[in-house]
Design an enzyme around this catalytic site. Structure first.
Site, PDB file in Angstrom:
ATOM      1  N   ASP A 192      68.682  45.161 -26.817  1.00  0.00           N
ATOM      2  CA  ASP A 192      68.704  46.421 -26.066  1.00  0.00           C
ATOM      3  C   ASP A 192      67.627  47.363 -26.593  1.00  0.00           C
ATOM      4  OD1 ASP A 192      69.416  48.983 -24.942  1.00  0.00           O
ATOM      5  OD2 ASP A 192      71.395  48.145 -24.528  1.00  0.00           O
TER       6      ASP A 192
ATOM      7  N   HIS B 193      68.869  45.724 -22.359  1.00  0.00           N
ATOM      8  CA  HIS B 193      69.747  46.698 -21.721  1.00  0.00           C
ATOM      9  C   HIS B 193      69.898  46.386 -20.230  1.00  0.00           C
ATOM     10  CE1 HIS B 193      71.715  50.607 -21.417  1.00  0.00           C
ATOM     11  NE2 HIS B 193      71.060  50.780 -20.281  1.00  0.00           N
TER      12      HIS B 193
END
Length: 231
Positions: A169, A200
């Site tokens: 992420d 993400h």
């Protein structure tokens, strides 16, 4: 499938998208918390999918105090800039209180007589906050941006919380991720999964970082989790 108005209890009312399961009978309520792009088509499709599985899905407009009715996408830099401006300009405590009326009162807002209520968060910190601060029966957090700032509340989580965390992420450094995992380790109410090699929003259908296999795994776990805890 419709939009309704919900009293905020403080300074007005806000809209929410509602998707009801077939049959019209009692159903577990699920408050689906929007991403930073508003209650857009992605969120509406997600609510419809949950309704098809038997959930009463409600997605409240969290930006209503700033700009009601936001529906943008993740396709252009201009939209990203607008989304971040809205998110950064939001009062997080008021955002939290906006998510509470749908969760407290799925029956009261006259959609259907809900039996139990859970929350699904697609984005930042709200599911973690709700698990620690509210009486919702179960909570699911996707991605976990900003959770390292809430680790002091980890011991207050007394209701089931499922966390889906992307290993790569871009908004969650490895150090922050490990801080969060260490904080919830040993809490029997928390289950955390880290998805290797994904970024993400890996579960956002059609998104730039969509990973079908990881999304299918995470979404399957979410469905099983809500089935277990909400009935």
């Amino acid at each position: 499938m419709t939009d309704i108005s919900i009293p905020a209890g403080d300074d007005g009312s806000f809209s929410a998208y509602v998707a009801k399961p077939a049959g019209g009978g009692p159903a577990p309520g699920l408050v689906v918390i929007q991403e930073i792009f508003g209650v857009n088509q992605v969120m509406r499709d997600l609510c419809d999918a949950f309704a098809a599985q038997g959930w009463l899905a409600v997605c409240p407009d969290l930006f209503w105090r700033q700009e009601p009715g936001v529906q943008i996408t993740d396709k252009t830099q201009e939209e990203w800039n607008r989304a971040f401006a809205l998110m950064n300009g939001m009062d997080q405590d008021k955002r939290w209180t906006t998510s509470r009326p749908p969760c407290r009162g799925c029956a009261r807002i006259r959609i259907a007589p809900a039996k139990r209520v859970g929350r699904l968060l697609l984005g930042r910190r709200l599911a973690f906050m709700m698990a620690a601060r509210s009486d919702s029966d179960a909570n699911v957090s996707y991605y976990g941006v900003g959770l390292d700032g809430l680790v002091g509340e980890a011991a207050s989580i007394t209701k089931p919380l499922l966390m889906h965390i992307a290993e790569k992420d871009q908004f969650v450094p490895a150090e922050a991720r490990e801080k969060v995992l260490a904080a919830v380790k040993g809490n029997p109410n928390v289950t955390a999964h880290v998805y290797p090699g994904v970024d993400h929003a890996f579960a956002r259908a059609g998104g730039a970082h969509f990973e079908p296999e990881a999304a299918e795994l995470a979404n399957g776990r979410t469905a099983a989790f809500f089935k277990q805890h909400l009935g």
